[in-house]
Design an enzyme around this catalytic site. Structure first.
Site, PDB file in Angstrom:
ATOM      1  N   TYR A  60       0.833  -1.199   0.000  1.00 36.26           N
ATOM      2  CA  TYR A  60       0.000   0.000   0.000  1.00 36.26           C
ATOM      3  C   TYR A  60       0.872   1.255   0.000  1.00 36.26           C
ATOM      4  O   TYR A  60       1.816   1.395   0.771  1.00 36.26           O
ATOM      5  CB  TYR A  60      -0.923   0.014   1.225  1.00 36.26           C
ATOM      6  CG  TYR A  60      -1.676   1.324   1.399  1.00 36.26           C
ATOM      7  CD1 TYR A  60      -2.652   1.700   0.486  1.00 36.26           C
ATOM      8  CD2 TYR A  60      -1.387   2.181   2.452  1.00 36.26           C
ATOM      9  CE1 TYR A  60      -3.339   2.892   0.619  1.00 36.26           C
ATOM     10  CE2 TYR A  60      -2.063   3.379   2.606  1.00 36.26           C
ATOM     11  CZ  TYR A  60      -3.040   3.731   1.680  1.00 36.26           C
ATOM     12  OH  TYR A  60      -3.718   4.923   1.821  1.00 36.26           O
ATOM     13  N   HIS A  88      -2.631  15.820  -3.106  1.00 31.46           N
ATOM     14  CA  HIS A  88      -4.081  15.870  -2.868  1.00 31.46           C
ATOM     15  C   HIS A  88      -4.420  16.164  -1.412  1.00 31.46           C
ATOM     16  O   HIS A  88      -5.567  16.484  -1.091  1.00 31.46           O
ATOM     17  CB  HIS A  88      -4.734  14.557  -3.301  1.00 31.46           C
ATOM     18  CG  HIS A  88      -4.488  13.394  -2.386  1.00 31.46           C
ATOM     19  ND1 HIS A  88      -3.284  12.717  -2.340  1.00 31.46           N
ATOM     20  CD2 HIS A  88      -5.295  12.786  -1.473  1.00 31.46           C
ATOM     21  CE1 HIS A  88      -3.360  11.747  -1.447  1.00 31.46           C
ATOM     22  NE2 HIS A  88      -4.567  11.767  -0.904  1.00 31.46           N
ATOM     23  N   ASN A 416     -14.217   4.164   3.024  1.00 32.94           N
ATOM     24  CA  ASN A 416     -13.001   3.482   3.452  1.00 32.94           C
ATOM     25  C   ASN A 416     -12.744   3.836   4.914  1.00 32.94           C
ATOM     26  O   ASN A 416     -12.489   2.963   5.747  1.00 32.94           O
ATOM     27  CB  ASN A 416     -11.830   3.928   2.571  1.00 32.94           C
ATOM     28  CG  ASN A 416     -10.490   3.461   3.098  1.00 32.94           C
ATOM     29  OD1 ASN A 416     -10.300   2.276   3.375  1.00 32.94           O
ATOM     30  ND2 ASN A 416      -9.547   4.396   3.251  1.00 32.94           N
ATOM     31  N   GLN A 417     -12.864   5.115   5.244  1.00 36.35           N
ATOM     32  CA  GLN A 417     -12.780   5.566   6.635  1.00 36.35           C
ATOM     33  C   GLN A 417     -14.211   5.722   7.152  1.00 36.35           C
ATOM     34  O   GLN A 417     -14.745   6.829   7.255  1.00 36.35           O
ATOM     35  CB  GLN A 417     -12.006   6.883   6.723  1.00 36.35           C
ATOM     36  CG  GLN A 417     -10.564   6.769   6.264  1.00 36.35           C
ATOM     37  CD  GLN A 417      -9.784   8.070   6.424  1.00 36.35           C
ATOM     38  OE1 GLN A 417     -10.118   8.899   7.254  1.00 36.35           O
ATOM     39  NE2 GLN A 417      -8.746   8.236   5.625  1.00 36.35           N
TER      40      GLN A 417
END
Length: 519
Positions: A60, A88, A416-417
Protein backbone atom coordinates in the site's frame (compact mmCIF):
# COMPACT_ATOMS: atom_id res chain seq x y z
CA UNK A 1 22.69 31.79 13.62
CA UNK A 2 22.85 32.05 17.39
CA UNK A 3 19.34 30.77 18.02
CA UNK A 4 20.17 27.53 16.25
CA UNK A 5 23.10 26.71 18.53
CA UNK A 6 22.47 23.31 20.09
CA UNK A 7 23.80 21.86 23.29
CA UNK A 8 24.39 18.12 23.28
CA UNK A 9 23.91 17.77 27.03
CA UNK A 10 21.00 15.44 27.79
CA UNK A 11 20.46 14.70 24.11
CA UNK A 12 17.28 12.89 23.13
CA UNK A 13 17.97 9.44 21.74
CA UNK A 14 15.82 7.31 19.46
CA UNK A 15 16.55 4.01 21.24
CA UNK A 16 14.53 4.25 24.43
CA UNK A 17 11.00 5.61 24.80
CA UNK A 18 10.27 9.29 24.51
CA UNK A 19 9.44 11.08 27.76
CA UNK A 20 6.59 13.61 27.93
CA UNK A 21 9.12 16.30 28.86
CA UNK A 22 10.85 15.73 25.50
CA UNK A 23 7.80 17.23 23.80
CA UNK A 24 8.54 20.55 25.52
CA UNK A 25 12.32 20.37 25.21
CA UNK A 26 12.04 20.21 21.45
CA UNK A 27 10.30 23.60 21.32
CA UNK A 28 13.88 24.90 21.08
CA UNK A 29 16.73 23.53 18.99
CA UNK A 30 17.75 20.17 20.40
CA UNK A 31 20.34 17.50 19.67
CA UNK A 32 18.94 14.05 18.88
CA UNK A 33 21.18 11.03 18.99
CA UNK A 34 21.05 8.70 15.97
CA UNK A 35 23.04 5.70 17.11
CA UNK A 36 24.47 2.93 14.96
CA UNK A 37 21.70 0.65 16.25
CA UNK A 38 19.01 3.07 15.06
CA UNK A 39 20.67 3.52 11.70
CA UNK A 40 21.08 -0.23 11.32
CA UNK A 41 17.45 -1.09 11.94
CA UNK A 42 16.20 1.71 9.67
CA UNK A 43 18.54 0.63 6.88
CA UNK A 44 17.67 -3.03 7.43
CA UNK A 45 13.96 -2.36 7.09
CA UNK A 46 14.57 -0.21 4.02
CA UNK A 47 16.58 -2.97 2.35
CA UNK A 48 13.84 -5.45 3.19
CA UNK A 49 11.26 -3.17 1.55
CA UNK A 50 13.33 -2.92 -1.61
CA UNK A 51 13.44 -6.70 -1.79
CA UNK A 52 9.68 -6.93 -1.29
CA UNK A 53 9.06 -4.44 -4.10
CA UNK A 54 11.54 -6.18 -6.38
CA UNK A 55 9.52 -9.35 -5.82
CA UNK A 56 6.41 -7.65 -7.23
CA UNK A 57 4.46 -7.83 -3.96
CA UNK A 58 1.73 -5.25 -3.52
CA UNK A 59 2.51 -2.70 -0.83
CA UNK A 60 0.00 0.00 0.00
CA UNK A 61 1.23 3.45 -0.94
CA UNK A 62 4.36 2.18 -2.64
CA UNK A 63 2.67 0.43 -5.55
CA UNK A 64 -0.94 1.54 -5.13
CA UNK A 65 -3.12 4.61 -4.91
CA UNK A 66 -4.18 5.96 -1.55
CA UNK A 67 -7.20 5.64 0.68
CA UNK A 68 -10.29 4.60 -1.18
CA UNK A 69 -8.23 4.42 -4.40
CA UNK A 70 -6.04 1.60 -3.09
CA UNK A 71 -7.42 -0.68 -5.81
CA UNK A 72 -5.71 1.37 -8.49
CA UNK A 73 -2.04 1.35 -9.35
CA UNK A 74 0.11 4.23 -8.20
CA UNK A 75 2.71 6.01 -10.28
CA UNK A 76 5.72 4.12 -11.57
CA UNK A 77 8.33 6.73 -10.74
CA UNK A 78 9.36 6.94 -7.08
CA UNK A 79 9.56 10.73 -7.00
CA UNK A 80 6.22 11.02 -8.79
CA UNK A 81 4.68 8.65 -6.24
CA UNK A 82 5.79 11.02 -3.46
CA UNK A 83 3.99 13.86 -5.24
CA UNK A 84 1.01 11.53 -5.67
CA UNK A 85 0.96 11.04 -1.91
CA UNK A 86 1.16 14.68 -0.89
CA UNK A 87 -0.48 16.89 -3.50
CA UNK A 88 -4.08 15.87 -2.87
CA UNK A 89 -3.67 16.33 0.90
CA UNK A 90 -3.01 20.06 0.54
CA UNK A 91 -6.58 20.84 1.57
CA UNK A 92 -6.20 22.08 5.14
CA UNK A 93 -7.79 25.26 6.43
CA UNK A 94 -7.69 27.59 9.40
CA UNK A 95 -4.88 29.10 11.45
CA UNK A 96 -1.55 27.39 11.88
CA UNK A 97 -0.99 24.93 14.68
CA UNK A 98 1.30 26.32 17.41
CA UNK A 99 4.88 25.92 16.10
CA UNK A 100 5.91 24.34 19.42
CA UNK A 101 3.27 21.64 18.92
CA UNK A 102 4.39 21.26 15.31
CA UNK A 103 7.98 20.62 16.39
CA UNK A 104 6.82 18.16 19.04
CA UNK A 105 4.88 16.35 16.31
CA UNK A 106 8.06 16.06 14.25
CA UNK A 107 9.86 14.54 17.23
CA UNK A 108 7.10 11.96 17.68
CA UNK A 109 7.18 11.22 13.96
CA UNK A 110 10.93 10.69 13.73
CA UNK A 111 10.90 8.47 16.82
CA UNK A 112 8.25 6.25 15.23
CA UNK A 113 10.12 6.05 11.92
CA UNK A 114 13.39 5.30 13.71
CA UNK A 115 12.00 2.07 15.19
CA UNK A 116 12.70 0.35 11.87
CA UNK A 117 9.19 -0.82 11.01
CA UNK A 118 8.23 1.80 8.42
CA UNK A 119 10.67 1.12 5.60
CA UNK A 120 11.77 4.74 5.22
CA UNK A 121 15.05 5.86 3.73
CA UNK A 122 17.67 6.56 6.41
CA UNK A 123 18.12 10.08 5.07
CA UNK A 124 14.52 10.86 6.11
CA UNK A 125 15.41 10.24 9.75
CA UNK A 126 18.59 12.28 9.31
CA UNK A 127 16.63 15.18 7.80
CA UNK A 128 14.12 15.31 10.65
CA UNK A 129 16.92 15.17 13.22
CA UNK A 130 18.75 17.98 11.41
CA UNK A 131 15.57 20.06 11.34
CA UNK A 132 15.04 19.65 15.08
CA UNK A 133 18.59 20.87 15.68
CA UNK A 134 17.44 24.26 14.32
CA UNK A 135 14.44 26.44 15.16
CA UNK A 136 12.62 25.40 11.96
CA UNK A 137 8.95 24.50 12.49
CA UNK A 138 6.55 23.46 9.72
CA UNK A 139 3.43 25.54 9.19
CA UNK A 140 0.49 23.14 9.52
CA UNK A 141 -3.19 24.15 9.25
CA UNK A 142 -5.41 23.53 12.27
CA UNK A 143 -8.36 21.96 10.43
CA UNK A 144 -8.49 19.03 8.05
CA UNK A 145 -7.56 15.93 10.03
CA UNK A 146 -10.07 13.32 11.18
CA UNK A 147 -7.28 11.43 12.96
CA UNK A 148 -8.13 8.11 11.33
CA UNK A 149 -5.31 7.42 8.87
CA UNK A 150 -3.16 9.45 11.18
CA UNK A 151 -2.95 13.22 10.82
CA UNK A 152 -2.78 13.10 7.05
CA UNK A 153 -3.42 16.69 6.09
CA UNK A 154 -1.35 18.58 8.70
CA UNK A 155 1.52 16.12 8.32
CA UNK A 156 1.36 16.51 4.54
CA UNK A 157 1.89 20.24 5.01
CA UNK A 158 4.79 19.51 7.34
CA UNK A 159 6.34 17.16 4.78
CA UNK A 160 5.91 19.68 1.99
CA UNK A 161 7.61 22.36 4.08
CA UNK A 162 10.60 20.04 4.51
CA UNK A 163 10.67 19.77 0.70
CA UNK A 164 10.75 23.56 0.45
CA UNK A 165 7.08 24.02 -0.41
CA UNK A 166 4.46 25.93 1.54
CA UNK A 167 5.49 27.81 4.68
CA UNK A 168 7.47 27.30 7.86
CA UNK A 169 8.62 29.18 10.94
CA UNK A 170 12.19 30.01 11.83
CA UNK A 171 12.93 31.82 15.09
CA UNK A 172 9.18 32.38 15.32
CA UNK A 173 8.96 34.15 11.94
CA UNK A 174 6.60 32.73 9.30
CA UNK A 175 8.43 32.42 5.99
CA UNK A 176 8.18 30.61 2.67
CA UNK A 177 9.48 27.14 3.47
CA UNK A 178 12.30 27.31 0.92
CA UNK A 179 13.59 30.50 2.56
CA UNK A 180 13.28 29.03 6.06
CA UNK A 181 15.25 25.97 4.99
CA UNK A 182 17.95 28.14 3.42
CA UNK A 183 18.33 30.33 6.51
CA UNK A 184 18.43 27.28 8.78
CA UNK A 185 21.11 25.65 6.65
CA UNK A 186 18.87 22.72 5.70
CA UNK A 187 18.49 21.02 2.33
CA UNK A 188 15.07 20.29 0.81
CA UNK A 189 14.07 16.71 1.54
CA UNK A 190 13.83 14.20 -1.32
CA UNK A 191 11.31 11.39 -0.99
CA UNK A 192 9.82 8.39 -2.71
CA UNK A 193 6.27 7.16 -2.24
CA UNK A 194 6.95 5.03 0.86
CA UNK A 195 8.89 7.85 2.50
CA UNK A 196 6.11 10.35 1.86
CA UNK A 197 3.36 8.04 3.12
CA UNK A 198 5.33 7.13 6.23
CA UNK A 199 5.71 10.80 7.10
CA UNK A 200 1.96 11.47 6.99
CA UNK A 201 0.37 8.17 8.03
CA UNK A 202 0.63 8.53 11.81
CA UNK A 203 -0.96 10.27 14.78
CA UNK A 204 2.06 12.41 15.64
CA UNK A 205 0.20 15.75 15.71
CA UNK A 206 -2.47 14.27 17.95
CA UNK A 207 0.11 12.81 20.32
CA UNK A 208 2.09 16.04 20.45
CA UNK A 209 -1.02 18.09 21.18
CA UNK A 210 -2.21 15.62 23.81
CA UNK A 211 1.16 15.75 25.56
CA UNK A 212 1.23 19.55 25.45
CA UNK A 213 -2.30 19.82 26.84
CA UNK A 214 -1.72 17.20 29.53
CA UNK A 215 1.34 19.00 30.83
CA UNK A 216 -0.44 22.36 30.90
CA UNK A 217 -3.55 20.96 32.59
CA UNK A 218 -1.41 19.24 35.21
CA UNK A 219 0.38 22.50 36.03
CA UNK A 220 -2.94 24.34 36.32
CA UNK A 221 -4.34 21.50 38.43
CA UNK A 222 -1.47 21.83 40.89
CA UNK A 223 -1.89 25.62 40.86
CA UNK A 224 -5.56 25.15 41.73
CA UNK A 225 -4.52 23.10 44.77
CA UNK A 226 -2.11 25.79 45.93
CA UNK A 227 -4.71 28.51 45.48
CA UNK A 228 -7.38 26.47 47.28
CA UNK A 229 -5.02 26.14 50.25
CA UNK A 230 -4.22 29.86 50.21
CA UNK A 231 -7.94 30.70 50.02
CA UNK A 232 -8.71 28.52 53.04
CA UNK A 233 -5.91 30.10 55.05
CA UNK A 234 -6.76 33.70 54.12
CA UNK A 235 -10.40 33.13 55.11
CA UNK A 236 -9.45 31.30 58.32
CA UNK A 237 -11.21 28.03 57.45
CA UNK A 238 -10.88 25.03 59.76
CA UNK A 239 -8.90 22.91 57.33
CA UNK A 240 -8.27 20.31 60.05
CA UNK A 241 -11.84 19.17 59.43
CA UNK A 242 -12.29 18.73 55.69
CA UNK A 243 -8.63 17.80 55.03
CA UNK A 244 -8.28 15.38 57.94
CA UNK A 245 -6.34 12.24 56.91
CA UNK A 246 -8.91 9.90 58.45
CA UNK A 247 -11.76 11.61 56.61
CA UNK A 248 -10.01 11.55 53.23
CA UNK A 249 -8.78 7.97 53.67
CA UNK A 250 -12.36 6.88 54.31
CA UNK A 251 -13.34 8.40 50.94
CA UNK A 252 -11.28 5.65 49.30
CA UNK A 253 -10.00 7.47 46.20
CA UNK A 254 -6.20 7.64 45.76
CA UNK A 255 -6.36 10.94 43.91
CA UNK A 256 -8.16 12.63 46.78
CA UNK A 257 -5.64 11.19 49.25
CA UNK A 258 -2.79 12.69 47.22
CA UNK A 259 -4.42 16.09 46.73
CA UNK A 260 -5.39 16.38 50.39
CA UNK A 261 -1.86 15.46 51.45
CA UNK A 262 -0.40 18.13 49.19
CA UNK A 263 -2.84 20.74 50.52
CA UNK A 264 -2.10 19.78 54.11
CA UNK A 265 1.58 20.30 53.38
CA UNK A 266 0.88 23.81 52.12
CA UNK A 267 -1.35 24.49 55.14
CA UNK A 268 1.02 23.14 57.78
CA UNK A 269 0.91 25.58 60.68
CA UNK A 270 -2.37 27.21 59.65
CA UNK A 271 -4.65 28.35 62.47
CA UNK A 272 -8.43 28.55 62.00
CA UNK A 273 -9.98 31.93 62.79
CA UNK A 274 -12.89 30.40 64.73
CA UNK A 275 -15.34 32.66 62.90
CA UNK A 276 -16.12 30.49 59.89
CA UNK A 277 -19.19 28.24 59.52
CA UNK A 278 -19.02 24.67 60.77
CA UNK A 279 -19.28 23.49 57.15
CA UNK A 280 -17.77 25.52 54.34
CA UNK A 281 -19.30 25.83 50.88
CA UNK A 282 -18.58 22.91 48.59
CA UNK A 283 -16.08 24.96 46.57
CA UNK A 284 -13.87 24.85 49.67
CA UNK A 285 -14.96 21.76 51.56
CA UNK A 286 -15.16 19.42 48.53
CA UNK A 287 -12.02 20.71 46.85
CA UNK A 288 -9.94 17.63 47.73
CA UNK A 289 -12.60 15.31 46.35
CA UNK A 290 -13.06 17.27 43.10
CA UNK A 291 -9.37 17.88 42.50
CA UNK A 292 -8.66 14.29 43.53
CA UNK A 293 -11.07 13.01 40.90
CA UNK A 294 -9.27 15.19 38.39
CA UNK A 295 -5.99 13.59 39.47
CA UNK A 296 -7.40 10.15 38.76
CA UNK A 297 -8.57 11.23 35.32
CA UNK A 298 -5.18 12.77 34.52
CA UNK A 299 -3.48 9.51 35.45
CA UNK A 300 -5.57 7.79 32.79
CA UNK A 301 -4.40 10.36 30.25
CA UNK A 302 -0.82 9.73 31.42
CA UNK A 303 -1.12 6.06 30.45
CA UNK A 304 -2.48 6.90 27.00
CA UNK A 305 0.28 9.40 26.31
CA UNK A 306 2.93 6.95 27.51
CA UNK A 307 1.62 4.30 25.11
CA UNK A 308 1.52 6.79 22.23
CA UNK A 309 5.13 7.76 22.92
CA UNK A 310 6.30 4.14 22.79
CA UNK A 311 4.21 2.94 19.86
CA UNK A 312 4.76 2.88 16.11
CA UNK A 313 2.01 4.71 14.24
CA UNK A 314 2.08 3.92 10.53
CA UNK A 315 0.64 1.68 7.81
CA UNK A 316 1.80 -0.72 6.53
CA UNK A 317 4.41 -2.02 8.96
CA UNK A 318 7.36 -4.22 8.00
CA UNK A 319 8.91 -6.98 10.09
CA UNK A 320 12.00 -8.14 8.18
CA UNK A 321 12.98 -10.88 10.63
CA UNK A 322 9.67 -12.64 10.01
CA UNK A 323 9.26 -11.62 6.35
CA UNK A 324 6.00 -9.87 7.17
CA UNK A 325 4.35 -6.91 5.47
CA UNK A 326 1.27 -6.15 7.55
CA UNK A 327 -1.48 -3.75 6.54
CA UNK A 328 -3.65 -2.57 9.40
CA UNK A 329 -4.81 0.37 11.49
CA UNK A 330 -1.98 1.47 13.78
CA UNK A 331 -2.62 5.04 12.64
CA UNK A 332 -6.03 5.18 14.34
CA UNK A 333 -5.99 7.84 17.05
CA UNK A 334 -8.88 6.66 19.21
CA UNK A 335 -6.92 6.30 22.49
CA UNK A 336 -5.67 9.89 22.35
CA UNK A 337 -9.14 11.09 21.33
CA UNK A 338 -10.69 9.56 24.45
CA UNK A 339 -7.89 10.94 26.63
CA UNK A 340 -8.23 14.43 25.16
CA UNK A 341 -11.95 14.40 25.85
CA UNK A 342 -11.21 13.44 29.44
CA UNK A 343 -8.86 16.43 29.63
CA UNK A 344 -11.72 18.62 28.40
CA UNK A 345 -13.94 17.43 31.23
CA UNK A 346 -11.20 17.89 33.82
CA UNK A 347 -10.42 21.38 32.57
CA UNK A 348 -14.04 22.49 32.62
CA UNK A 349 -14.71 21.20 36.13
CA UNK A 350 -11.47 22.47 37.65
CA UNK A 351 -12.08 25.82 35.94
CA UNK A 352 -15.58 25.87 37.38
CA UNK A 353 -14.21 25.17 40.87
CA UNK A 354 -11.62 27.96 40.67
CA UNK A 355 -14.16 30.47 39.34
CA UNK A 356 -16.60 29.57 42.13
CA UNK A 357 -13.85 30.12 44.67
CA UNK A 358 -13.28 33.57 43.17
CA UNK A 359 -17.02 34.24 43.37
CA UNK A 360 -17.00 33.29 47.06
CA UNK A 361 -13.96 35.49 47.69
CA UNK A 362 -15.59 38.65 46.27
CA UNK A 363 -18.94 38.11 48.05
CA UNK A 364 -19.16 39.85 51.46
CA UNK A 365 -21.86 37.41 52.55
CA UNK A 366 -19.38 34.53 52.34
CA UNK A 367 -15.90 36.05 52.52
CA UNK A 368 -16.00 37.01 56.20
CA UNK A 369 -17.10 40.59 55.65
CA UNK A 370 -14.51 41.77 53.17
CA UNK A 371 -15.68 44.58 50.85
CA UNK A 372 -17.82 43.56 47.87
CA UNK A 373 -15.70 42.76 44.84
CA UNK A 374 -12.70 43.33 47.12
CA UNK A 375 -12.89 46.99 46.14
CA UNK A 376 -10.71 49.29 48.23
CA UNK A 377 -13.52 51.86 48.10
CA UNK A 378 -16.77 50.22 46.92
CA UNK A 379 -18.63 52.39 44.44
CA UNK A 380 -15.66 54.67 43.91
CA UNK A 381 -13.67 51.59 42.96
CA UNK A 382 -14.69 48.17 41.64
CA UNK A 383 -11.81 45.87 42.53
CA UNK A 384 -12.18 42.42 40.97
CA UNK A 385 -15.50 43.09 39.25
CA UNK A 386 -14.15 43.10 35.70
CA UNK A 387 -11.75 40.21 36.34
CA UNK A 388 -14.57 38.07 37.73
CA UNK A 389 -16.75 38.81 34.70
CA UNK A 390 -13.89 37.72 32.45
CA UNK A 391 -13.28 34.54 34.49
CA UNK A 392 -16.98 33.69 34.22
CA UNK A 393 -16.77 34.11 30.45
CA UNK A 394 -13.73 31.82 30.30
CA UNK A 395 -15.58 29.13 32.27
CA UNK A 396 -18.53 29.44 29.92
CA UNK A 397 -16.15 28.93 27.00
CA UNK A 398 -14.78 25.77 28.62
CA UNK A 399 -18.28 24.45 29.20
CA UNK A 400 -19.39 25.11 25.63
CA UNK A 401 -16.50 23.06 24.30
CA UNK A 402 -16.66 20.11 26.66
CA UNK A 403 -18.89 17.96 24.41
CA UNK A 404 -17.01 14.77 23.43
CA UNK A 405 -15.18 14.98 20.12
CA UNK A 406 -14.15 11.33 20.11
CA UNK A 407 -17.72 10.12 19.52
CA UNK A 408 -18.48 12.44 16.60
CA UNK A 409 -17.50 9.88 13.96
CA UNK A 410 -18.51 10.67 10.39
CA UNK A 411 -17.87 8.29 7.47
CA UNK A 412 -15.65 9.70 4.73
CA UNK A 413 -13.29 8.65 1.93
CA UNK A 414 -15.89 6.57 0.04
CA UNK A 415 -16.56 4.76 3.35
CA UNK A 416 -13.00 3.48 3.45
CA UNK A 417 -12.78 5.57 6.64
CA UNK A 418 -16.25 4.65 7.85
CA UNK A 419 -15.34 5.25 11.50
CA UNK A 420 -13.00 8.05 12.57
CA UNK A 421 -11.88 9.22 16.04
CA UNK A 422 -11.26 12.97 15.51
CA UNK A 423 -8.37 12.74 17.96
CA UNK A 424 -6.48 15.60 16.32
CA UNK A 425 -9.24 18.10 16.94
CA UNK A 426 -9.89 16.75 20.45
CA UNK A 427 -6.22 17.15 21.39
CA UNK A 428 -5.83 20.61 19.85
CA UNK A 429 -8.98 21.71 21.66
CA UNK A 430 -7.47 20.47 24.93
CA UNK A 431 -4.41 22.68 24.30
CA UNK A 432 -6.68 25.71 23.99
CA UNK A 433 -8.68 24.79 27.09
CA UNK A 434 -5.57 24.36 29.22
CA UNK A 435 -4.53 27.90 28.35
CA UNK A 436 -7.90 29.23 29.47
CA UNK A 437 -7.70 27.30 32.74
CA UNK A 438 -4.38 28.88 33.68
CA UNK A 439 -5.95 32.33 33.15
CA UNK A 440 -8.82 31.44 35.47
CA UNK A 441 -6.26 30.39 38.07
CA UNK A 442 -4.47 33.69 37.50
CA UNK A 443 -7.72 35.55 38.16
CA UNK A 444 -8.24 33.84 41.53
CA UNK A 445 -4.62 34.51 42.47
CA UNK A 446 -5.05 38.23 41.77
CA UNK A 447 -8.17 38.13 43.96
CA UNK A 448 -6.33 36.47 46.83
CA UNK A 449 -3.59 39.09 46.70
CA UNK A 450 -6.24 41.85 46.77
CA UNK A 451 -8.20 40.20 49.58
CA UNK A 452 -5.29 40.62 51.97
CA UNK A 453 -4.95 44.26 50.90
CA UNK A 454 -8.58 45.04 51.79
CA UNK A 455 -8.69 43.30 55.16
CA UNK A 456 -8.29 39.55 54.94
CA UNK A 457 -5.75 38.13 57.34
CA UNK A 458 -2.23 37.33 56.30
CA UNK A 459 -1.83 33.55 55.84
CA UNK A 460 -0.81 31.74 59.01
CA UNK A 461 0.77 28.75 57.26
CA UNK A 462 4.37 29.45 56.14
CA UNK A 463 3.80 27.72 52.80
CA UNK A 464 0.75 29.86 52.06
CA UNK A 465 2.47 33.02 53.28
CA UNK A 466 5.34 32.36 50.88
CA UNK A 467 2.91 32.03 47.96
CA UNK A 468 1.18 35.27 48.93
CA UNK A 469 4.52 37.09 49.13
CA UNK A 470 5.33 35.90 45.59
CA UNK A 471 1.99 37.24 44.39
CA UNK A 472 2.60 40.59 46.08
CA UNK A 473 5.95 40.87 44.29
CA UNK A 474 4.36 40.75 40.85
CA UNK A 475 0.90 42.29 41.43
CA UNK A 476 0.43 45.69 43.09
CA UNK A 477 -2.69 46.20 45.15
CA UNK A 478 -5.71 47.31 43.13
CA UNK A 479 -6.02 50.74 44.67
CA UNK A 480 -7.13 52.62 42.64
CA UNK A 481 -8.74 50.54 39.87
CA UNK A 482 -6.70 49.66 36.80
CA UNK A 483 -6.98 47.18 33.91
CA UNK A 484 -6.16 43.68 35.20
CA UNK A 485 -5.63 41.76 31.95
CA UNK A 486 -1.85 41.93 32.15
CA UNK A 487 -1.88 41.19 35.88
CA UNK A 488 -3.84 37.98 35.29
CA UNK A 489 -1.39 36.86 32.61
CA UNK A 490 1.60 37.83 34.74
CA UNK A 491 0.27 35.85 37.70
CA UNK A 492 -0.50 32.86 35.47
CA UNK A 493 3.17 32.90 34.45
CA UNK A 494 4.19 33.16 38.10
CA UNK A 495 2.10 30.12 39.01
CA UNK A 496 3.89 28.18 36.27
CA UNK A 497 7.26 29.22 37.73
CA UNK A 498 6.13 28.32 41.26
CA UNK A 499 5.16 24.86 40.04
CA UNK A 500 8.46 24.34 38.26
CA UNK A 501 10.43 25.51 41.29
CA UNK A 502 8.46 23.11 43.48
CA UNK A 503 9.46 20.20 41.24
CA UNK A 504 6.07 19.79 39.62
CA UNK A 505 7.63 20.06 36.20
CA UNK A 506 10.05 17.18 36.84
CA UNK A 507 7.38 14.68 35.84
CA UNK A 508 4.13 15.15 33.99
CA UNK A 509 2.53 12.53 36.18
CA UNK A 510 2.94 14.64 39.32
CA UNK A 511 5.11 13.94 42.35
CA UNK A 512 6.11 10.51 43.56
CA UNK A 513 3.01 8.53 44.35
CA UNK A 514 4.08 6.69 47.42
CA UNK A 515 1.34 6.14 49.94
CA UNK A 516 0.42 9.66 50.96
CA UNK A 517 -1.56 8.55 53.97
CA UNK A 518 -1.94 5.26 55.83
CA UNK A 519 -5.32 3.66 55.50
Amino acid sequence: MTSNTVTEIDAIDLIGPLHPADLRRVAAAVHIEVTAAVRGRVQGCRSYLRGVLDGDRTVYGATTGFGALVGFAGRDNDADQADNTLAHLGAGQGPDIDPAVARAAMLVRVWSLAQGASGVSPHVVDALVAMLATTFAPAMPRFGSVGASGDLIPLAYATQSLRGQGHAYLDGERLPAAEALRRAGLRPLTLDGRDALALVNGTSVTTAALGTALHDVRVAHRSAQRLAALLADVLGCDTHQFLHPRLIAAYGHPGAVEVAARMRGLLAGARPSGSRPLQEAYSIRCGPQLLGAAEGALRYADTVLAADLTGVSDNPLFFPDDDLVLHGGNFFGQPAAFAADVLAMVTAQVGNLVERQLDLLVDPARNGGLPPMLAAGPGQQHGLQGAQLAATALVAQLRREVAPVSSQSLPTNLHNQDVVPFGTQAALRAVDQARLLRLICGSLAVGLRQAVHVGARRPTAPGCAQLLDQLVEVVPAIDPDRPLDQDVRRVADLLDHVDEAAGGGSTDAGPDRQAAEPR
